[in-house]
Design an enzyme around this catalytic site. Structure first.
Site, PDB file in Angstrom:
ATOM      1  N   CYS A  89     -41.574 -16.176  50.848  1.00 55.08           N
ATOM      2  CA  CYS A  89     -40.636 -15.738  51.889  1.00 55.08           C
ATOM      3  C   CYS A  89     -41.406 -14.873  52.878  1.00 55.08           C
ATOM      4  O   CYS A  89     -41.986 -13.845  52.485  1.00 55.08           O
ATOM      5  CB  CYS A  89     -39.519 -14.929  51.229  1.00 55.08           C
ATOM      6  N   CYS A 199     -40.842 -19.154  58.650  1.00 52.33           N
ATOM      7  CA  CYS A 199     -39.809 -18.956  57.631  1.00 52.33           C
ATOM      8  C   CYS A 199     -39.888 -20.159  56.703  1.00 52.33           C
ATOM      9  O   CYS A 199     -39.969 -21.303  57.172  1.00 52.33           O
ATOM     10  CB  CYS A 199     -38.436 -18.880  58.297  1.00 52.33           C
TER      11      CYS A 199
HETATM   12  N1  DGL Z   1     -37.274 -18.078  53.581  1.00 50.82           N
HETATM   13  C1  DGL Z   1     -37.147 -16.774  54.198  1.00 50.82           C
HETATM   14  C2  DGL Z   1     -38.386 -16.502  55.050  1.00 50.82           C
HETATM   15  O1  DGL Z   1     -39.411 -17.138  54.860  1.00 50.82           O
HETATM   16  C3  DGL Z   1     -35.828 -16.667  54.889  1.00 50.82           C
HETATM   17  C4  DGL Z   1     -35.447 -15.260  55.191  1.00 50.82           C
HETATM   18  C5  DGL Z   1     -33.983 -14.969  55.243  1.00 50.82           C
HETATM   19  O2  DGL Z   1     -33.344 -15.066  54.194  1.00 50.82           O
HETATM   20  O3  DGL Z   1     -33.507 -14.588  56.312  1.00 50.82           O
HETATM   21  O4  DGL Z   1     -38.412 -15.635  55.885  1.00 50.82           O
END
Ligand code: DGL
Length: 278
Positions: A89, A199
């Site tokens: 993440c 993301c």
């Molecule tokens: N997969 C997360 C990232 O890479 C998403 C973040 C979120 O939950 O806003 O930032």
């Protein structure tokens, strides 16, 4: 805390066995894009993935909240006996990895928007970065961006609402197309030639993005690089599983398990998906 853990001078130390799983977490189902890369590159490794969908999205939360959630997930993965942690993440990495690394004495791998390759290969000297508010406003992202993009214009766009739609399984929908189009248009107007996906949920939008972007625009995401880094860290620490047997993969969500299974419908790696309270 795992049974193989010692607590000395405020730091947790762990005794590692090579067949322990690699622990991977994300704010939701998006981090499965990283899990797939790791499981493909390291077929003999066991993995455990946590989708913290109950608390998604992280992108709108404060640094303190993101750090507390990242600690919660790390503790859970250590309870499940993981040998290393991959923060799949960008938002959690850019806000919490420093705290995680100073708290746990095991390797912790993170993911950041791949701004460096975009800056190296851009010809128009204009690159777009699509990421969450939490990532774009983080100290770590600002530092990395300043370091590599001195003579380059970086168009940062917050992907408000994209993670929420992906978490609801609404990927190939008109709603998603309209929202994504509104974020991409200003970048196209500025003549970017690289789009960095900052993301781990966004690689699921690549088929849609390809319908919107001219062929000359390169889409960059960091998934493969994170898998390569995970392998390098395992080798450096002598943590690679020497047992040549196909790894076991368990994916847990504290949200809807059908969303997790649906997003993986084209995946070819065998896994078990379950709900778990964490
Ligand atoms: N997969 C997360 C990232 O890479 C998403 C973040 C979120 O939950 O806003 O930032």
């Amino acid at each position: 805390m795992s049974s193989h853990c010692f607590f000395i001078f405020g730091i947790n130390y762990y005794v590692i066995m090579q067949d322990q799983p690699i622990g991977i977490f994300d704010s939701g189902v998006g981090g499965t894009t990283i899990w797939k890369e790791i499981a493909s590159l390291l077929p003999y490794e066991n993995t455990i993935f946590l989708a913290d969908s109950k608390y998604a999205p992280y992108g709108k939360r404060s640094k303190e909240e993101i750090t507390a959630l990242s600690i919660k997930n790390t503790e859970k993965l250590l309870d499940l006996n993981c040998k290393i942690i991959v923060v799949a993440c960008n938002t959690a990495t850019t806000n919490a990895i420093k705290t995680l690394r100073s708290t746990y004495n095991i390797p912790i791998i993170g993911i950041e928007p791949a701004i460096k390759p975009a800056a190296i290969y851009t010809k128009t000297k204009k690159v777009g970065v699509l990421a969450t508010k939490g990532t774009l406003s983080s100290e770590l992202f600002v530092k990395t961006s300043d370091l590599y993009t001195q003579n380059i214009e970086v168009l940062e766009v917050i992907g408000t609402g994209l993670v929420e739609l992906i978490e609801k399984g609404k990927i190939d929908t008109d709603e998603m197309y309209t929202l994504l189009h509104s974020y991409i248009t200003p970048m196209l107007n500025k003549n970017i030639d690289h789009l960095v996906l900052g993301c781990t949920h966004y690689p699921y939008l690549i088929p849609l993005l390809k319908k919107m972007l001219p062929n000359e625009i390169t889409i960059i995401d960091s998934g493969e690089a994170v898998a390569r880094q995970t392998k390098a860290v395992l080798i450096a620490n002598n943590f690679l599983n020497p047992n040549p047997k196909i790894g076991k993969h368990t994916l847990y969500t504290n949200g809807n398990v059908d969303i997790l299974k649906n997003i993986l419908h084209e995946n070819t790696i065998t896994y078990t998906a379950k709900t778990l309270d964490f």
